[in-house]
Design a protein around this motif. Structure first.
Motif, PDB file in Angstrom:
ATOM      1  N   GLU A  23      -5.036 -13.128   2.076  1.00 37.14           N
ATOM      2  CA  GLU A  23      -4.936 -11.682   1.866  1.00 37.14           C
ATOM      3  C   GLU A  23      -4.948 -11.389   0.380  1.00 37.14           C
TER       4      GLU A  23
ATOM      5  N   ASN B 199      -4.012  -9.494  -2.950  1.00 42.01           N
ATOM      6  CA  ASN B 199      -3.182  -8.587  -3.715  1.00 42.01           C
ATOM      7  C   ASN B 199      -4.021  -8.250  -4.949  1.00 42.01           C
TER       8      ASN B 199
ATOM      9  N   GLU C 201      -2.624  -8.922  -8.470  1.00 41.57           N
ATOM     10  CA  GLU C 201      -2.446 -10.350  -8.730  1.00 41.57           C
ATOM     11  C   GLU C 201      -3.791 -11.024  -8.967  1.00 41.57           C
TER      12      GLU C 201
ATOM     13  N   ASP D  56       5.707  -2.518  -9.613  1.00 42.56           N
ATOM     14  CA  ASP D  56       4.835  -3.619  -9.181  1.00 42.56           C
ATOM     15  C   ASP D  56       5.406  -4.955  -9.642  1.00 42.56           C
TER      16      ASP D  56
ATOM     17  N   TYR E 184       6.855  -7.899  -7.220  1.00 40.48           N
ATOM     18  CA  TYR E 184       6.249  -9.227  -7.299  1.00 40.48           C
ATOM     19  C   TYR E 184       7.321 -10.290  -7.502  1.00 40.48           C
TER      20      TYR E 184
ATOM     21  N   LYS F 110       8.970 -10.711  -4.153  1.00 41.76           N
ATOM     22  CA  LYS F 110       8.139 -11.382  -3.166  1.00 41.76           C
ATOM     23  C   LYS F 110       7.983 -12.868  -3.508  1.00 41.76           C
TER      24      LYS F 110
ATOM     25  N   GLN G  39      -1.777  -1.324  -0.971  1.00 40.38           N
ATOM     26  CA  GLN G  39      -3.156  -1.041  -1.345  1.00 40.38           C
ATOM     27  C   GLN G  39      -3.221  -0.376  -2.711  1.00 40.38           C
TER      28      GLN G  39
ATOM     29  N   SER H 117     -10.562 -11.792  -3.721  1.00 34.28           N
ATOM     30  CA  SER H 117      -9.512 -12.782  -3.987  1.00 34.28           C
ATOM     31  C   SER H 117      -9.908 -13.740  -5.111  1.00 34.28           C
TER      32      SER H 117
END
Lengths: 312, 415
Positions: free
Chosen positions: A18, A20, A23, A203, A207, A210, B2, B285
Motif C-alpha cells: 500500500e 503512503n 513516505e 503527518d 508517522y 505508526k 489519502q 510506491s
C-alpha cells in the motif's frame, strides 16, 4: 534486521504494497540525493523531524546502511535528553556522526554571542553549519524543514540551491516539476534537500506513531521548573536562559513541540505522556508548532531573512 | 490518509488567496496564532474584513506588492484527506509557475470573477490544465455576492467556458462548475443559503469525494531505476536490489520484465519495501525489486513488463514550456532529464509557438522566450525509453537543464 516473510504469515493471501504518498515521495528524494551528489550529509538535530528523516533514509537503502554521515551542529544549549538519544541512535545505525560546535565558532571569533535576556545561539548556528559544509566538502545537506512550518519555508524547493556563501536566492529559484529533481550544481555551490517538505506536523506525529519510532523524552509531558515570559513558558532548569528576578519559577506539567536550542524553544502545558495522547493533542491544537519558537517572533520576515543568510 | 494535490491559478483580483484562506478557516486549519497575525495585519492595512491572502503570501516582496510571485504550498486536512494546494500567480509572465504547480497536481481550481466572466487569463489557466492533463478541474465562479447571487452570471460563465472545452483535445477531463463567494463562504465548505438554484456540491464536498480513478488515468507500469542496492553485508552477500518509484501501474512477483534501453529480459523475483516482502507493488510506491537473473542494470535504466514496452529512441518531438530568461534557440545543447535519466540533447528544430488562448500555432517563430510554449524536435546523445505524455505523465515528461548555468530551463511533454 530480519526480513519478515509476510506471504507465509498470511497463508498465501496476496500482499500488495500500500502506498503512503508522503513516505514514498521522501524515499524517492533520498535515493535521488544519494545518486546525484558526491558527498551528501544528513543534518541531525535530535528533533522529531530529523529522527523521522533517519527512519526514511533507512527505508530508502535497506538492506544497505544509510550511505551518508549525520552532522549535528551543536549549540551547546541542547536538552541533555537529546544528546543521549542521538548517541544511542547513531550506535544502532552504525553510521558516522560528525559534531561541530557553535562554541568553537565563538572561541575562534567568527561569531559574537548575543547578550541580554533574549540572547540565543540559534542564529549563530548558520556560521558553524556553513564552515562544516566547507570543511567536509559536502555538496548536499539534507534537512527536516517542512513547508507548513512557516510561510517563507512554504516557498522552499525540495532541492534548494545555495551559492558559495550559503545564501538562498528566493526570487530566483529553479522550477521543480513532476519528479524530475535537478541536482546539477557548480563547484562551490551546494544544495539543501528537504525530503519531508510536504509533510505537516500531524503527518510527522502520525508517522512516528505508526512506525513506533523512538523519540527523546522531552516531547512527552513531564514535570519541569518553568517561568512565564511574554505569554510563553520557558524552561528554568538550566543556566542557558537569562531569567530576570521578577520571573517566578514554578513546577509545571509541560512538553516541547519542537526541540531547538534551549534558549529559543518554549514549552507548552500538556498532560500528553504517550504518543497517542500527543497525536490527539496536536490534532486539537489551536496554536501552530512554530508559535512556540521565540526566534520566529522577532519579526514577520524573521525566517526569510535567516534563510537568505544560509540558515537551515 | 489519502493525499490530494490541487493547483490554483488566478489573478490578483479573483480572490484566489481569499478562497484558500476561506478553505483553511472553515476547516479549522488556521491556528490561533496565525489567525491573530492575520487579524492584526488586516487591521493595520485598514481593512474591515479578514484579509486571508495574508495567510498564503510568504515572501516580503509579495506582502509589499500584495501579489503572489512564486508557487506557495498550503496544507490542510479533513478527517478524510490531506490536501496540498500549490498556489500560483495567474499573469502571463508567470506561466512557468502555473505549469510547475499543475505538474504535481491531481486536481485544479480555476477562479472566475462572476462580474467579469471568462477572460483572457481564464483561457490560459484552462489551456495549461489541458496541456498538463490535470484530470479534475473545478471552475469556481467567485464573487457571487457582488452579482446578487444571480444564476444568469453563473450560466454565462458555463456557456463561455464550453467554447474552450470544445477546442480541447483532452475529452476525459472532468470539469465542474461551482458558484461561490470566498469572502462570505458560500459553497466553499458550507452550503449557500443565497443560491437555492444551485443543487451541486460545495467545493470541499467535491474534493472530498474525489477518488484515485477520478484523478489518475490508467497507464502501464514504468519502473525507472534510481539506484542499485548492494548491502555488502554477510547476510545479504549476493543481494542486488533495484530501487525506484513505480509509475503508472502495478508490478508483481513473477512478472516477465524487460530492461530498457538494453532490451534484456528477466523475471521479478522479490519486491521489498524496507524489511518486508510483498507480492505486488502499486502505482506510486518506492520499492526495491530483485530479479531472477543476473543482468547489468544501472541508474537510469527502466524496468517494464515485457508486453508493455515503451518507445526507445534517440529522437523525440514534444511541447515545451520555456522557463529561462535566455531564449531557446535551435541547435543549442541541453541536458534532458526524465526522472533518474539524464542525457545530453540538442534541440534540432522549433516547429511553432503555441498560443495559450487556444488561437492556434505560429509557425514563423524560430525561438522560444520565457513563458512561451512551443513544439520542438529534440535529438538525444543516447537512446531514451519514453512514452507519450498522454499515456504516462512520468515517463512522458522531462526537464531541460542548461549545460552552462545548470538551471532548469524548460519542461517538455512528449508527443
Amino acid at each position: 534486521m530480519e526480513v519478515i516473510e509476510k506471504t507465509e504469515i498470511k497463508n498465501k493471501e496476496r500482499q500488495i504494497l500500500e502506498v503512503n504518498a508522503l513516505e514514498s515521495e521522501a524515499i524517492y528524494i533520498f535515493r535521488e540525493v544519494a545518486s546525484q551528489f558526491e558527498r551528501p550529509v544528513l543534518l541531525f538535530s535530535g528533533g522529531k523531524d530529523s529522527i523521522t528523516l533517519v527512519r526514511l533514509a533507512q527505508k530508502a537503502f535497506f538492506p544497505a546502511k544509510i550511505p551518508f554521515p549525520l552532522l549535528h551542529i551543536d549549540t551547546g544549549h541542547n536538552f541533555p535528553e537529546t544528546i543521549a538519544f542521538r548517541d544511542k541512535l547513531v550506535k544502532e545505525l552504525g553510521v558516522e556522526l560528525i559534531v561541530r560546535k557553535v562554541q568553537d565558532s565563538i572561541d575562534q571569533g567568527k561569531v559574537i554571542e548575543e547578550k541580554g535576556k533574549y540572547a540565543s545561539r540559534n542564529g549563530l548556528q548558520t556560521t558553524t553549519l556553513l564552515d562544516a559544509l566547507e570543511e567536509f566538502k559536502f555538496d548536499a545537506a539534507i534537512g527536516g524543514a517542512r513547508r507548513d512550518e512557516e510561510k517563507a519555508r512554504a516557498k522552499e524547493r525540495i532541492f534548494s540551491v545555495r551559492d558559495d556563501f550559503g545564501q538562498w536566492d528566493e526570487k530566483n529559484q529553479r522550477p521543480e516539476l513532476f519528479d524530475h529533481l535537478n541536482g546539477k550544481i557548480e563547484l562551490g555551490q551546494n544544495v539543501r534537500v528537504f525530503p519531508i517538505s510536504n509533510w505537516t506536523e500531524l503527518d510527522v506525529w502520525n508517522y512516528i506513531k505508526k512506525e513506533q519510532i523512538e523519540i527523546p523524552s522531552i516531547y512527552f509531558a513531564h514535570k519541569r521548573k518553568t517561568f512565564f515570559r511574554d505569554g510563553m513558558i520557558w524552561s528554568a532548569e538550566d543556566s542557558v536562559v537569562h531569567r530576570e528576578d521578577d520571573e517566578i519559577v514554578e513546577e509545571r506539567m509541560v512538553r516541547f513541540r519542537t526541540v531547538g536550542d534551549m534558549s529559543c524553544t518554549a514549552a507548552v502545558l500538556s498532560d500528553a505522556t504517550t504518543i497517542e495522547k500527543v497525536v490527539q493533542e496536536i490534532r486539537n491544537s489551536k496554536i501552530s508548532e512554530r508559535g512556540a519558537r521565540i526566534d520566529d517572533k522577532r519579526s514577520e520576515a524573521a525566517m526569510e531573512k535567516r534563510k537568505q543568510q544560509g540558515y537551515f | 490518509m489519502q493525499v490530494l494535490k490541487i493547483a490554483t491559478a488566478g489573478s490578483v483580483d479573483d480572490g484566489k488567496s481569499t478562497l484558500i484562506g476561506r478553505l483553511l478557516y472553515d476547516t479549522q486549519s488556521l491556528t490561533t496564532d496565525k489567525l491573530q497575525a492575520i487579524e492584526a495585519k488586516s487591521k493595520a492595512n485598514g481593512f474591515d474584513y479578514l484579509d486571508f491572502s495574508l495567510a498564503t503570501d510568504g515572501l516580503v516582496a509579495e506582502r509589499e506588492q500584495g501579489i503572489t510571485i512564486d508557487v506557495a504550498h498550503i496544507y490542510f486536512s479533513t478527517g478524510k484527506k490531506s490536501y496540498i494546494i500549490a498556489d500560483t500567480p495567474g499573469h502571463v509572465e508567470y506561466t512557468r509557475n502555473m505549469v510547475t504547480g499543475a505538474s504535481t497536481s491531481q486536481a485544479s481550481i480555476i477562479l472566475v470573477d462572476a462580474r467579469k466572466g471568462v477572460v483572457e487569463q481564464t483561457y490560459r489557466h484552462f489551456f495549461i490544465n489541458n496541456l498538463l492533463r490535470v484530470k479534475d478541474v473545478i471552475v469556481a465562479v467567485n464573487k457571487m455576492d457582488l452579482v446578487d447571487y444571480a444564476k444568469d452570471n453563473f450560466e454565462k460563465v458555463k456557456a463561455d467556458f464550453q467554447n474552450l472545452i470544445d477546442k480541447s483535445d483532452y475529452q476525459d477531463q472532468h470539469i465542474t462548475f461551482i458558484p461561490v463567494s470566498a469572502l462570505n463562504g458560500d459553497n466553499v465548505v458550507e452550503n449557500s443559503n443565497n443560491m437555492s438554484w444551485y443543487k451541486g456540491q460545495t467545493l470541499l464536498d467535491h474534493l472530498e469525494a474525489l477518488d484515485a480513478q477520478d484523478v489518475y488515468e490508467k497507464a502501464q507500469a514504468r519502473f525507472p531505476v534510481q539506484t542499485v542496492i548492494r548491502p555488502k553485508k554477510d547476510e545479504y552477500h549476493d543481494f542486488r536490489g533495484y530501487a525506484g518509484k513505480l509509475y503508472g501501474g502495478e508490478l508483481s512477483v513473477g512478472d516477465q520484465v524487460t530492461i530498457l534501453p538494453s532490451m534484456t529480459s528477466s523475471t521479478i523475483k522479490e519486491i521489498f519495501f524496507f524489511d518486508q516482502k510483498f507480492d505486488a507493488a502499486g502505482r506510486g510506491s518506492s520499492c526495491t525489486i530483485t530479479l531472477t537473473d543476473e543482468v547489468n542494470i544501472s541508474r537510469g535504466d527502466m524496468i517494464v513488463k515485457s508486453n508493455e514496452i515503451p518507445k526507445v529512441d534517440k529522437q523525440l518531438t514534444a511541447t515545451v514550456c520555456w522557463m529561462d530568461n535566455k531564449n531557446l534557440n535551435p541547435g543549442t545543447k541541453y541536458f534532458i532529464q526524465s526522472g533518474s535519466t539524464r542525457v545530453l540533447a540538442k534541440v534540432n528544430e522549433i516547429f511553432s509557438s503555441v498560443a495559450t488562448d487556444f488561437t492556434g500555432e505560429d509557425t514563423s517563430k524560430n525561438s522560444l522566450a520565457l513563458n512561451e510554449i512551443g513544439k520542438v524536435q529534440i535529438q538525444l546523445s543516447k537512446p531514451l525509453a519514453f512514452d507519450e505524455y498522454s499515456n504516462n505523465k512520468a515517463s512522458g515528461s522531462f526537464i531541460l537543464i542548461d549545460s552552462q548555468t545548470n538551471t532548469t530551463s524548460g519542461v517538455g511533454f512528449i508527443a
